[in-house]
Design a protein around this motif. Structure first.
Motif, PDB file in Angstrom:
ATOM      1  N   ILE A   5      31.357   7.307  11.714  1.00 15.84           N
ATOM      2  CA  ILE A   5      32.237   8.455  11.948  1.00 15.84           C
ATOM      3  C   ILE A   5      33.561   8.229  11.249  1.00 15.84           C
ATOM      4  O   ILE A   5      34.118   7.134  11.312  1.00 15.84           O
ATOM      5  N   VAL A   6      34.035   9.263  10.551  1.00 10.27           N
ATOM      6  CA  VAL A   6      35.375   9.212   9.971  1.00 10.27           C
ATOM      7  C   VAL A   6      36.153  10.443  10.410  1.00 10.27           C
ATOM      8  O   VAL A   6      35.607  11.548  10.397  1.00 10.27           O
ATOM      9  N   SER A   7      37.403  10.243  10.814  1.00 11.98           N
ATOM     10  CA  SER A   7      38.262  11.408  10.987  1.00 11.98           C
ATOM     11  C   SER A   7      39.712  11.021  10.766  1.00 11.98           C
ATOM     12  O   SER A   7      40.088   9.862  10.933  1.00 11.98           O
ATOM     13  N   GLY A   8      40.505  12.005  10.371  1.00 15.44           N
ATOM     14  CA  GLY A   8      41.908  11.736  10.079  1.00 15.44           C
ATOM     15  C   GLY A   8      42.801  12.862  10.546  1.00 15.44           C
ATOM     16  O   GLY A   8      42.335  13.951  10.856  1.00 15.44           O
ATOM     17  N   MET A   9      44.089  12.541  10.607  1.00 12.25           N
ATOM     18  CA  MET A   9      45.101  13.559  10.919  1.00 12.25           C
ATOM     19  C   MET A   9      46.244  13.382   9.944  1.00 12.25           C
ATOM     20  O   MET A   9      46.609  12.249   9.618  1.00 12.25           O
ATOM     21  N   ARG A  10      46.818  14.511   9.530  1.00 13.74           N
ATOM     22  CA  ARG A  10      48.027  14.402   8.731  1.00 13.74           C
ATOM     23  C   ARG A  10      49.173  13.963   9.639  1.00 13.74           C
ATOM     24  O   ARG A  10      49.360  14.551  10.701  1.00 13.74           O
ATOM     25  N   PRO A  11      49.915  12.929   9.246  1.00 14.08           N
ATOM     26  CA  PRO A  11      51.007  12.459  10.115  1.00 14.08           C
ATOM     27  C   PRO A  11      52.212  13.387  10.008  1.00 14.08           C
ATOM     28  O   PRO A  11      53.067  13.207   9.157  1.00 14.08           O
ATOM     29  N   PHE A  38      39.313   5.819  11.962  1.00 13.20           N
ATOM     30  CA  PHE A  38      40.329   6.836  12.207  1.00 13.20           C
ATOM     31  C   PHE A  38      41.567   6.514  11.376  1.00 13.20           C
ATOM     32  O   PHE A  38      42.059   5.385  11.403  1.00 13.20           O
ATOM     33  N   PHE A  39      42.049   7.513  10.639  1.00 15.24           N
ATOM     34  CA  PHE A  39      43.163   7.198   9.739  1.00 15.24           C
ATOM     35  C   PHE A  39      44.229   8.289   9.717  1.00 15.24           C
ATOM     36  O   PHE A  39      43.974   9.452  10.023  1.00 15.24           O
ATOM     37  N   ALA A  40      45.457   7.870   9.340  1.00 13.78           N
ATOM     38  CA  ALA A  40      46.556   8.806   9.128  1.00 13.78           C
ATOM     39  C   ALA A  40      46.517   9.242   7.667  1.00 13.78           C
ATOM     40  O   ALA A  40      46.628   8.414   6.755  1.00 13.78           O
ATOM     41  N   TRP A  43      48.457  10.853   2.304  1.00 12.39           N
ATOM     42  CA  TRP A  43      48.377  11.572   1.016  1.00 12.39           C
ATOM     43  C   TRP A  43      48.216  13.076   1.258  1.00 12.39           C
ATOM     44  O   TRP A  43      48.808  13.884   0.558  1.00 12.39           O
ATOM     45  N   HIS A  44      47.409  13.419   2.238  1.00 13.30           N
ATOM     46  CA  HIS A  44      47.258  14.853   2.540  1.00 13.30           C
ATOM     47  C   HIS A  44      48.564  15.468   3.013  1.00 13.30           C
ATOM     48  O   HIS A  44      48.844  16.640   2.729  1.00 13.30           O
ATOM     49  N   ALA A  45      49.395  14.674   3.706  1.00  9.80           N
ATOM     50  CA  ALA A  45      50.703  15.191   4.114  1.00  9.80           C
ATOM     51  C   ALA A  45      51.542  15.505   2.877  1.00  9.80           C
ATOM     52  O   ALA A  45      52.282  16.485   2.836  1.00  9.80           O
ATOM     53  N   GLY A 133      43.546  19.913  -4.953  1.00  8.46           N
ATOM     54  CA  GLY A 133      42.600  18.805  -4.785  1.00  8.46           C
ATOM     55  C   GLY A 133      42.370  18.403  -3.336  1.00  8.46           C
ATOM     56  O   GLY A 133      41.617  17.461  -3.069  1.00  8.46           O
ATOM     57  N   TYR A 134      42.996  19.117  -2.413  1.00  7.90           N
ATOM     58  CA  TYR A 134      42.879  18.763  -0.985  1.00  7.90           C
ATOM     59  C   TYR A 134      41.439  18.542  -0.534  1.00  7.90           C
ATOM     60  O   TYR A 134      41.106  17.500   0.050  1.00  7.90           O
ATOM     61  N   PRO A 135      40.539  19.514  -0.812  1.00  7.69           N
ATOM     62  CA  PRO A 135      39.159  19.312  -0.325  1.00  7.69           C
ATOM     63  C   PRO A 135      38.433  18.150  -1.009  1.00  7.69           C
ATOM     64  O   PRO A 135      37.566  17.529  -0.395  1.00  7.69           O
ATOM     65  N   ASP A 141      37.792  10.771   1.397  1.00  4.72           N
ATOM     66  CA  ASP A 141      37.996  10.090   2.685  1.00  4.72           C
ATOM     67  C   ASP A 141      36.668   9.879   3.410  1.00  4.72           C
ATOM     68  O   ASP A 141      36.403   8.812   3.964  1.00  4.72           O
ATOM     69  N   ILE A 142      35.889  10.953   3.413  1.00  4.99           N
ATOM     70  CA  ILE A 142      34.663  10.955   4.215  1.00  4.99           C
ATOM     71  C   ILE A 142      33.572  10.115   3.542  1.00  4.99           C
ATOM     72  O   ILE A 142      32.911   9.294   4.177  1.00  4.99           O
ATOM     73  N   LEU A 143      33.421  10.309   2.220  1.00  2.00           N
ATOM     74  CA  LEU A 143      32.346   9.610   1.509  1.00  2.00           C
ATOM     75  C   LEU A 143      32.700   8.138   1.278  1.00  2.00           C
ATOM     76  O   LEU A 143      31.812   7.302   1.100  1.00  2.00           O
ATOM     77  N   LEU A 149      29.002  11.555  10.408  1.00  5.98           N
ATOM     78  CA  LEU A 149      29.557  12.612  11.252  1.00  5.98           C
ATOM     79  C   LEU A 149      31.077  12.636  11.126  1.00  5.98           C
ATOM     80  O   LEU A 149      31.713  11.585  11.014  1.00  5.98           O
ATOM     81  N   VAL A 150      31.642  13.849  11.164  1.00  7.37           N
ATOM     82  CA  VAL A 150      33.086  13.998  11.038  1.00  7.37           C
ATOM     83  C   VAL A 150      33.607  14.906  12.149  1.00  7.37           C
ATOM     84  O   VAL A 150      33.420  16.112  12.104  1.00  7.37           O
ATOM     85  N   PRO A 151      34.249  14.332  13.178  1.00  7.77           N
ATOM     86  CA  PRO A 151      34.820  15.181  14.223  1.00  7.77           C
ATOM     87  C   PRO A 151      36.054  15.927  13.696  1.00  7.77           C
ATOM     88  O   PRO A 151      37.012  15.295  13.261  1.00  7.77           O
ATOM     89  N   VAL A 152      35.978  17.252  13.704  1.00  5.64           N
ATOM     90  CA  VAL A 152      37.087  18.090  13.207  1.00  5.64           C
ATOM     91  C   VAL A 152      37.152  19.382  14.014  1.00  5.64           C
ATOM     92  O   VAL A 152      36.220  19.723  14.737  1.00  5.64           O
ATOM     93  N   GLY A 153      38.256  20.104  13.845  1.00 10.93           N
ATOM     94  CA  GLY A 153      38.374  21.443  14.405  1.00 10.93           C
ATOM     95  C   GLY A 153      37.650  22.445  13.520  1.00 10.93           C
ATOM     96  O   GLY A 153      37.338  22.156  12.358  1.00 10.93           O
ATOM     97  N   ASP A 155      38.639  24.881  11.922  1.00 13.44           N
ATOM     98  CA  ASP A 155      39.337  25.243  10.679  1.00 13.44           C
ATOM     99  C   ASP A 155      39.017  24.292   9.530  1.00 13.44           C
ATOM    100  O   ASP A 155      39.324  24.591   8.378  1.00 13.44           O
ATOM    101  N   GLN A 156      38.407  23.159   9.846  1.00 15.07           N
ATOM    102  CA  GLN A 156      38.120  22.163   8.802  1.00 15.07           C
ATOM    103  C   GLN A 156      36.662  22.173   8.338  1.00 15.07           C
ATOM    104  O   GLN A 156      36.288  21.423   7.440  1.00 15.07           O
ATOM    105  N   VAL A 157      35.859  23.040   8.962  1.00 20.76           N
ATOM    106  CA  VAL A 157      34.424  23.009   8.680  1.00 20.76           C
ATOM    107  C   VAL A 157      34.129  23.343   7.218  1.00 20.76           C
ATOM    108  O   VAL A 157      33.243  22.740   6.597  1.00 20.76           O
TER     109      VAL A 157
HETATM  110  N1  TRP Z   1      42.493  17.979   6.723  1.00 20.32           N
HETATM  111  C1  TRP Z   1      42.498  17.381   8.033  1.00 20.32           C
HETATM  112  C2  TRP Z   1      43.453  18.177   8.933  1.00 20.32           C
HETATM  113  O1  TRP Z   1      44.379  18.791   8.447  1.00 20.32           O
HETATM  114  C3  TRP Z   1      42.919  15.943   7.987  1.00 20.32           C
HETATM  115  C4  TRP Z   1      41.956  15.114   7.199  1.00 20.32           C
HETATM  116  C5  TRP Z   1      42.172  14.566   5.983  1.00 20.32           C
HETATM  117  C6  TRP Z   1      40.630  14.748   7.597  1.00 20.32           C
HETATM  118  N2  TRP Z   1      41.071  13.874   5.578  1.00 20.32           N
HETATM  119  C7  TRP Z   1      40.113  13.957   6.554  1.00 20.32           C
HETATM  120  C8  TRP Z   1      39.854  15.003   8.724  1.00 20.32           C
HETATM  121  C9  TRP Z   1      38.823  13.430   6.597  1.00 20.32           C
HETATM  122  C10 TRP Z   1      38.565  14.472   8.775  1.00 20.32           C
HETATM  123  C11 TRP Z   1      38.046  13.691   7.729  1.00 20.32           C
HETATM  124  O2  TRP Z   1      43.275  18.155  10.124  1.00 20.32           O
END
Ligand code: TRP
Ligand code: SF4
Length: 332
Positions: A5-11, A38-40, A43-45, A133-135, A141-143, A149-153, A155-157
């Motif tokens: 499982i990988v998931s992240g949040m923008r800090p 789980f990561f912050a 870069w996405h921020a 390049g966000y997606p 990040d995921i690959l 599996l990627v737990p997300v809201g 809006d991220q599907v």
């Molecule tokens: N885009 C996600 C968000 O705004 C954060 C995020 C970045 C993420 N890379 C990810 C979530 C990889 C899951 C897997 O919430």
């Protein structure tokens, strides 16, 4: 072999109860069943806040401290910072080469972000190459951990769909390697804000995990109640009590909920008293979390160590994946 499982949040700052109930609580449970990363996503921020970096470091620490306080356990899960795993940037380059431009252009989440940026609130910002390049970066990040599996809201599907498309394309071009990661939906709408709208920091209707008891009690007093009730002995309608009663249903036990409902309906409970009790209830539920958070605030060195150590572990996994990827692409 456990699934990954990988998931992240923008800090972007301290987390609120919406994050806790809708996202982190779920992560905490996943830790026992899966190999979790789980990561912050710093870069996405940067994709939108490249010129507001003064708080990036503290925001990253704050997010990680909130996770730790809520029960993300560095002995079970790998906790890291995206930019401390430079392998992700290299994978991002390879994935960018095989991603058709129109895949990112039609990404609905990105379109929404672009729309907001162009408005006054976004100060008419241009959309830069990094944001386009966000997606792809998210796919990296995921690959990078070849996750399942990627737990997300919700809006991220769309982003996860692109990740699957990119993985499939990679496998077709270079040979079967990446798993097609599936989204695992978070329950984001679990708790509304104090004003009845979606809870969010920018709406000023949130309660932070790190708020003090006094701040929490004060905020709860502003929560919307049954609007038709003017005096405390008017008969109340808990089902029309837009926020306070809903919070009771989330934080109270069965007994407390039925007492509140009964006394409210009979006009035996004023809203002010009800919300004072609710504030105390929420504070008692959050007390152990806040205590833990305070510990980490006073021992930030320990948090830094957790991040360094987690990022090294993430890099080990990333390097294994990357060496396979380089081999498959036939890089030098
Ligand atoms: N885009 C996600 C968000 O705004 C954060 C995020 C970045 C993420 N890379 C990810 C979530 C990889 C899951 C897997 O919430
Ligand atoms: Fe809501 Fe409590 Fe007021 Fe009833 S008494 S309307 S449950 S705040």
């Amino acid at each position: 072999m456990k699934q990954v499982i990988v998931s992240g949040m923008r800090p972007t700052g301290k987390l609120h109860l919406g994050h806790y109930l809708g996202v982190i609580k779920n992560w905490v449970e996943l830790q026992d069943k899966y190999e979790c990363y789980f990561f912050a996503a710093d870069w996405h921020a940067l994709t939108t806040k490249y010129d507001k970096t003064e708080e990036l470091r503290q925001n990253t620490l704050d997010v990680v401290m909130d996770w730790l306080a809520c029960g993300i356990n560095p002995e079970k899960s790998v906790i890291y910072v995206q930019s401390l795993v430079p392998e992700i940037a290299e994978l991002n380059v390879y994935l960018g080469m095989i991603t058709p431009q129109n895949w990112v252009e039609r990404d609905p989440t990105l379109k929404d972000m672009a729309k907001i940026l162009k408005t006054k609130e976004g100060q008419g910002q241009q959309i830069n190459y990094g944001l386009m390049g966000y997606p792809v970066l998210m796919s990296a990040d995921i690959l990078m951990m070849n996750s399942d599996l990627v737990p997300v809201g919700s809006d991220q599907v769309a982003h996860i769909e692109i990740t699957r498309d990119i993985a499939r394309r990679f496998n077709n071009i270079y040979g079967e390697f990446f798993h097609e990661a599936k989204p695992l939906l978070n329950n984001c709408a679990l708790i509304c804000g104090l004003d009845g709208n979606k809870m969010g920091k920018s709406f000023k209707n949130d309660i932070k995990i790190s708020d003090t008891e006094e701040e929490t009690a004060k905020k709860i007093m502003t929560a919307i109640t049954d609007r038709s009730r003017l005096r405390k002995d008017d008969l109340g309608h808990p089902d029309e009590c837009e926020v306070a009663y809903k919070y009771w249903q989330i934080f109270g036990n069965e007994n407390e909920i039925s007492t509140v409902k009964c006394e409210c309906e009979k006009g035996l409970r004023g809203c002010a008293q009800c919300k004072r009790e609710l504030g105390a209830k929420i504070n008692s539920v959050l007390a152990p979390i806040r205590e833990k958070r305070k510990y980490y605030e006073q021992n930030q060195q320990e948090v830094e160590e957790i991040i360094r150590d987690g990022s090294l572990r993430a890099r080990q996994k990333a390097q294994e994946v990357l060496s396979q990827v380089r081999k498959l692409i036939k890089m030098y």
